[in-house]
Design a protein around this motif. Structure first.
Motif, PDB file in Angstrom:
ATOM      1  N   TYR A  60      -6.771   4.506  -6.207  1.00 27.70           N
ATOM      2  CA  TYR A  60      -7.917   5.246  -5.686  1.00 27.70           C
ATOM      3  C   TYR A  60      -7.531   6.677  -5.314  1.00 27.70           C
ATOM      4  O   TYR A  60      -6.469   6.904  -4.713  1.00 27.70           O
ATOM      5  CB  TYR A  60      -8.475   4.559  -4.429  1.00 27.70           C
ATOM      6  CG  TYR A  60      -8.801   3.103  -4.611  1.00 27.70           C
ATOM      7  CD1 TYR A  60      -9.810   2.705  -5.491  1.00 27.70           C
ATOM      8  CD2 TYR A  60      -8.106   2.120  -3.927  1.00 27.70           C
ATOM      9  CE1 TYR A  60     -10.108   1.356  -5.660  1.00 27.70           C
ATOM     10  CE2 TYR A  60      -8.399   0.774  -4.086  1.00 27.70           C
ATOM     11  CZ  TYR A  60      -9.403   0.405  -4.960  1.00 27.70           C
ATOM     12  OH  TYR A  60      -9.698  -0.927  -5.130  1.00 27.70           O
ATOM     13  N   LEU A  66      -9.859  -0.631   1.246  1.00 26.15           N
ATOM     14  CA  LEU A  66      -8.774  -1.600   1.052  1.00 26.15           C
ATOM     15  C   LEU A  66      -9.280  -3.031   1.134  1.00 26.15           C
ATOM     16  O   LEU A  66      -8.785  -3.920   0.431  1.00 26.15           O
ATOM     17  CB  LEU A  66      -7.682  -1.378   2.102  1.00 26.15           C
ATOM     18  CG  LEU A  66      -6.975  -0.025   2.090  1.00 26.15           C
ATOM     19  CD1 LEU A  66      -5.946   0.042   3.206  1.00 26.15           C
ATOM     20  CD2 LEU A  66      -6.312   0.231   0.737  1.00 26.15           C
ATOM     21  N   LEU A 101       0.837  -1.197   0.000  1.00 23.78           N
ATOM     22  CA  LEU A 101       0.000   0.000   0.000  1.00 23.78           C
ATOM     23  C   LEU A 101       0.870   1.245   0.000  1.00 23.78           C
ATOM     24  O   LEU A 101       1.756   1.394   0.854  1.00 23.78           O
ATOM     25  CB  LEU A 101      -0.907   0.002   1.240  1.00 23.78           C
ATOM     26  CG  LEU A 101      -1.745   1.244   1.500  1.00 23.78           C
ATOM     27  CD1 LEU A 101      -2.770   1.456   0.387  1.00 23.78           C
ATOM     28  CD2 LEU A 101      -2.444   1.146   2.858  1.00 23.78           C
ATOM     29  N   VAL A 150      -1.862  -1.548  -3.654  1.00 23.93           N
ATOM     30  CA  VAL A 150      -2.846  -0.499  -3.866  1.00 23.93           C
ATOM     31  C   VAL A 150      -2.176   0.864  -3.793  1.00 23.93           C
ATOM     32  O   VAL A 150      -1.346   1.113  -2.912  1.00 23.93           O
ATOM     33  CB  VAL A 150      -3.966  -0.575  -2.804  1.00 23.93           C
ATOM     34  CG1 VAL A 150      -4.856   0.658  -2.856  1.00 23.93           C
ATOM     35  CG2 VAL A 150      -4.799  -1.834  -2.988  1.00 23.93           C
ATOM     36  N   ARG A 178      -4.791  -1.570  -8.456  1.00 23.35           N
ATOM     37  CA  ARG A 178      -5.912  -0.814  -7.932  1.00 23.35           C
ATOM     38  C   ARG A 178      -5.398   0.564  -7.518  1.00 23.35           C
ATOM     39  O   ARG A 178      -4.420   0.670  -6.770  1.00 23.35           O
ATOM     40  CB  ARG A 178      -6.540  -1.534  -6.746  1.00 23.35           C
ATOM     41  CG  ARG A 178      -7.343  -2.766  -7.130  1.00 23.35           C
ATOM     42  CD  ARG A 178      -8.633  -2.357  -7.877  1.00 23.35           C
ATOM     43  NE  ARG A 178      -9.558  -3.464  -8.032  1.00 23.35           N
ATOM     44  CZ  ARG A 178      -9.650  -4.237  -9.096  1.00 23.35           C
ATOM     45  NH1 ARG A 178      -8.855  -4.013 -10.134  1.00 23.35           N
ATOM     46  NH2 ARG A 178     -10.527  -5.220  -9.147  1.00 23.35           N
ATOM     47  N   SER A 221     -10.689   0.700  -9.723  1.00 24.34           N
ATOM     48  CA  SER A 221      -9.990   1.966  -9.539  1.00 24.34           C
ATOM     49  C   SER A 221     -10.942   3.130  -9.825  1.00 24.34           C
ATOM     50  O   SER A 221     -11.817   3.041 -10.688  1.00 24.34           O
ATOM     51  CB  SER A 221      -8.793   2.048 -10.493  1.00 24.34           C
ATOM     52  OG  SER A 221      -7.837   1.058 -10.192  1.00 24.34           O
ATOM     53  N   ARG A 253     -11.530  -3.556  -2.222  1.00 24.61           N
ATOM     54  CA  ARG A 253     -10.779  -3.446  -3.479  1.00 24.61           C
ATOM     55  C   ARG A 253     -11.707  -3.323  -4.700  1.00 24.61           C
ATOM     56  O   ARG A 253     -11.655  -4.158  -5.618  1.00 24.61           O
ATOM     57  CB  ARG A 253      -9.844  -4.643  -3.655  1.00 24.61           C
ATOM     58  CG  ARG A 253      -8.620  -4.586  -2.761  1.00 24.61           C
ATOM     59  CD  ARG A 253      -7.728  -5.797  -2.945  1.00 24.61           C
ATOM     60  NE  ARG A 253      -7.163  -5.871  -4.275  1.00 24.61           N
ATOM     61  CZ  ARG A 253      -5.889  -5.572  -4.562  1.00 24.61           C
ATOM     62  NH1 ARG A 253      -5.084  -5.145  -3.625  1.00 24.61           N
ATOM     63  NH2 ARG A 253      -5.454  -5.700  -5.787  1.00 24.61           N
TER      64      ARG A 253
END
Length: 236
Positions: free
Chosen positions: A175, A213, A81, A133, A173, A219, A216
């Motif tokens: 965000y 998280l 992450l 992520v 992914r 995006s 998931r």
């Protein structure tokens, strides 16, 4: 993210106060190893960080500091992450676009978009390896237009775009999350002399980020308030 939580590693920028500190603490409580950064060693000393959090003092716009962050991740040989939380409002008091100059633009741009962009590139090998992520903390100023917030809002809109483009280019992914107003020192700087005690504490936003998280989803850009909280607090 299906492996044992004990093995997971996160890098959270701007972790000496506010949302970054709250998120780092909660990730560590959940068993993550957390690397974080900030410009003030004194703030980190006051923060009383958990044992699983390593603080690297420095400025994200400085190349040597970014190298130190990359070295900290390399020492773990893992990154699940990456959270771009560090940011600046720009010159204070905040002013209209007609009153700012190129130096002001450079200050905001280097912190809010330049540093995150090049740091992400440097950390992509570990993110790819872990199917990790990329999470950037955005703002409603990225999509709405408020007097005095032009530089900050433009930089957050650019951060949204870069974050989601990384997702499109890598398949990771990615965000961009608007946390909403929070009771932080940065928010107080934006409203000097005003009482902001009615704003929620950053700790109230963290469960929404953890829910993201865990789930998931695809995006995209999200508002924290729209992310359903996992009542059990599990970060799967």
């Amino acid at each position: 993210m299906t492996e044992n939580t004990e093995a997971r590693v996160a890098l959270v920028t701007g972790g000496s106060a506010g949302l970054g500190l709250a998120l780092g603490r909660e990730l560590a409580r959940s068993g993550w190893t957390v690397v974080t950064d900030g410009r003030s060693e004194e703030r980190f000393q006051r923060a009383d960080l958990p044992d699983r959090v390593t603080a690297v003092v420095g400025d994200l716009t400085d190349a040597d500091h970014r190298e130190a962050l990359v070295a900290a991740v390399s020492a773990q040989d893992r990154l699940d992450l990456l959270v771009h939380n560090a940011s600046t409002l720009g010159p204070l008091p905040m002013r209209s676009l007609a009153e700012v100059d190129v130096a002001d633009l450079q200050q905001v741009w280097r912190t809010n978009i330049g540093g995150p962009l090049v740091l992400t590139s440097a950390l992509l090998p570990w993110l790819r390896k872990a199917d990790g992520v990329l999470l950037s903390i955005s703002s409603d100023a990225a999509v709405h237009h408020y007097e005095g917030w032009g530089l900050y809002g433009a930089s957050k809109a650019a951060l949204d775009h870069v974050t989601l483009t990384y997702g499109a280019e890598t398949g990771l992914r990615a965000y961009a999350v608007d946390p909403g107003d929070m009771r932080t020192a940065m928010h107080q700087d934006a409203f000097p002399g005003e009482d902001i005690s009615d704003r929620p504490l950053p700790e109230t936003v963290v469960p929404h980020l953890l829910a993201l998280l865990a789930a998931r989803p695809q995006s995209g850009r999200y508002r924290a308030v729209d992310l359903p909280v996992d009542v059990g607090g599990d970060v799967r």
